[in-house]
Design a protein around this motif. Structure first.
Motif, PDB file in Angstrom:
ATOM      1  N   PRO A 288       0.829  -1.208   0.000  1.00 16.34           N
ATOM      2  CA  PRO A 288       0.000   0.000   0.000  1.00 16.34           C
ATOM      3  C   PRO A 288       0.865   1.260   0.000  1.00 16.34           C
ATOM      4  CG  PRO A 288      -0.790  -1.573   1.618  1.00 16.34           C
ATOM      5  CD  PRO A 288       0.532  -2.100   1.111  1.00 16.34           C
ATOM      6  N   GLY A 289       0.569   2.170  -0.918  1.00 15.57           N
ATOM      7  CA  GLY A 289       1.313   3.421  -1.001  1.00 15.57           C
ATOM      8  C   GLY A 289       2.674   3.295  -1.658  1.00 15.57           C
ATOM      9  N   GLU A 290       2.958   2.154  -2.301  1.00 13.80           N
ATOM     10  CA  GLU A 290       4.254   1.927  -2.935  1.00 13.80           C
ATOM     11  C   GLU A 290       4.093   1.760  -4.443  1.00 13.80           C
ATOM     12  OE1 GLU A 290       6.476  -0.425   0.717  1.00 13.80           O
ATOM     13  OE2 GLU A 290       5.749  -1.575  -0.997  1.00 13.80           O
TER      14      GLU A 290
ATOM     15  N   ASN B 252       0.305   1.104  -6.105  1.00 15.40           N
ATOM     16  CA  ASN B 252      -0.684   0.484  -5.238  1.00 15.40           C
ATOM     17  C   ASN B 252      -1.315   1.532  -4.330  1.00 15.40           C
ATOM     18  OD1 ASN B 252      -2.213  -1.041  -3.507  1.00 15.40           O
ATOM     19  ND2 ASN B 252      -0.619  -2.540  -3.068  1.00 15.40           N
ATOM     20  N   GLY B 253      -2.527   1.926  -4.636  1.00 15.45           N
ATOM     21  CA  GLY B 253      -3.242   2.876  -3.789  1.00 15.45           C
ATOM     22  C   GLY B 253      -2.927   4.315  -4.157  1.00 15.45           C
ATOM     23  N   ASP B 254      -3.126   5.185  -3.191  1.00 17.94           N
ATOM     24  CA  ASP B 254      -2.936   6.624  -3.388  1.00 17.94           C
ATOM     25  C   ASP B 254      -1.467   6.969  -3.195  1.00 17.94           C
ATOM     26  OD1 ASP B 254      -3.484   9.310  -3.798  1.00 17.94           O
ATOM     27  OD2 ASP B 254      -4.000   9.659  -1.687  1.00 17.94           O
ATOM     28  N   VAL B 255      -0.706   6.910  -4.274  1.00 18.49           N
ATOM     29  CA  VAL B 255       0.714   7.236  -4.247  1.00 18.49           C
ATOM     30  C   VAL B 255       0.867   8.628  -4.833  1.00 18.49           C
ATOM     31  CG1 VAL B 255       3.026   6.571  -4.999  1.00 18.49           C
ATOM     32  CG2 VAL B 255       1.302   4.808  -4.563  1.00 18.49           C
TER      33      VAL B 255
ATOM     34  N   GLY C  83       2.629  16.501  -4.603  1.00 22.62           N
ATOM     35  CA  GLY C  83       1.229  16.183  -4.367  1.00 22.62           C
ATOM     36  C   GLY C  83       0.488  15.552  -5.532  1.00 22.62           C
ATOM     37  N   ARG C  84       1.097  15.542  -6.717  1.00 23.27           N
ATOM     38  CA  ARG C  84       0.434  14.929  -7.875  1.00 23.27           C
ATOM     39  C   ARG C  84       0.378  13.419  -7.710  1.00 23.27           C
ATOM     40  NH1 ARG C  84       3.697  16.884 -12.867  1.00 23.27           N
ATOM     41  NH2 ARG C  84       5.328  16.813 -11.311  1.00 23.27           N
TER      42      ARG C  84
END
Length: 137
Positions: free
Chosen positions: A43-45, A88-91, A96-97
């Motif tokens: 997640p996040g990666e 994966n997810g919100d990266v 911030g983009r």
């Protein structure tokens, strides 16, 4: 778990396959080419397919055994440019983009951060330096 693939996942193509990377197996030992399994992005990666990676002076010092505490074996080249193969997810990028599959990104893995001081939590500088990160980077 702290495998070499987890410490430097930048040479990845897609989870479930393998990638090849130059490896410094130990101080004063010749560089080897090894294959590693690609680990799915958590997640996040992201998984980034490396297009270009620089070998810098730090890498030379690591290969020559001039730095203490190096976790051999290690993959050199901590300044890389590549294409995102999986996000994966919100990266998000430092500006911030959102980071998406197909984006060209850079990977700067110079030091671990303390994750506690203002520079690491708020400013999120690309890498901690001894003059900014309270842990010294």
């Amino acid at each position: 778990m702290n495998t070499i693939a987890q410490r430097h996942p930048s040479a990845a193509v897609s989870a479930g396959t393998t990638y090849r990377a130059a490896v410094i197996p130990g101080a004063d030992r010749p560089v080897e080419i090894r294959s590693f399994p690609i680990i799915a992005a958590g997640p996040g990666e992201v998984i980034m397919r490396t297009l270009l990676s620089e070998v810098c002076g730090t890498d030379v010092h690591i290969q020559n055994g001039h730095l203490d505490g190096v976790p051999y074996p290690i993959i050199p080249g901590h300044f890389s440019v590549g294409v995102v193969d999986e996000a994966n997810g919100d990266v998000r990028a430092v500006d911030g983009r959102p980071v998406r599959k197909g984006d060209v990104i850079t990977f700067l893995d110079v030091h671990e951060t303390c994750h506690k001081c203002w520079e690491c939590q708020v400013a999120k500088t690309p890498w901690p330096r001894t003059d900014t990160c309270s842990s010294g980077g």
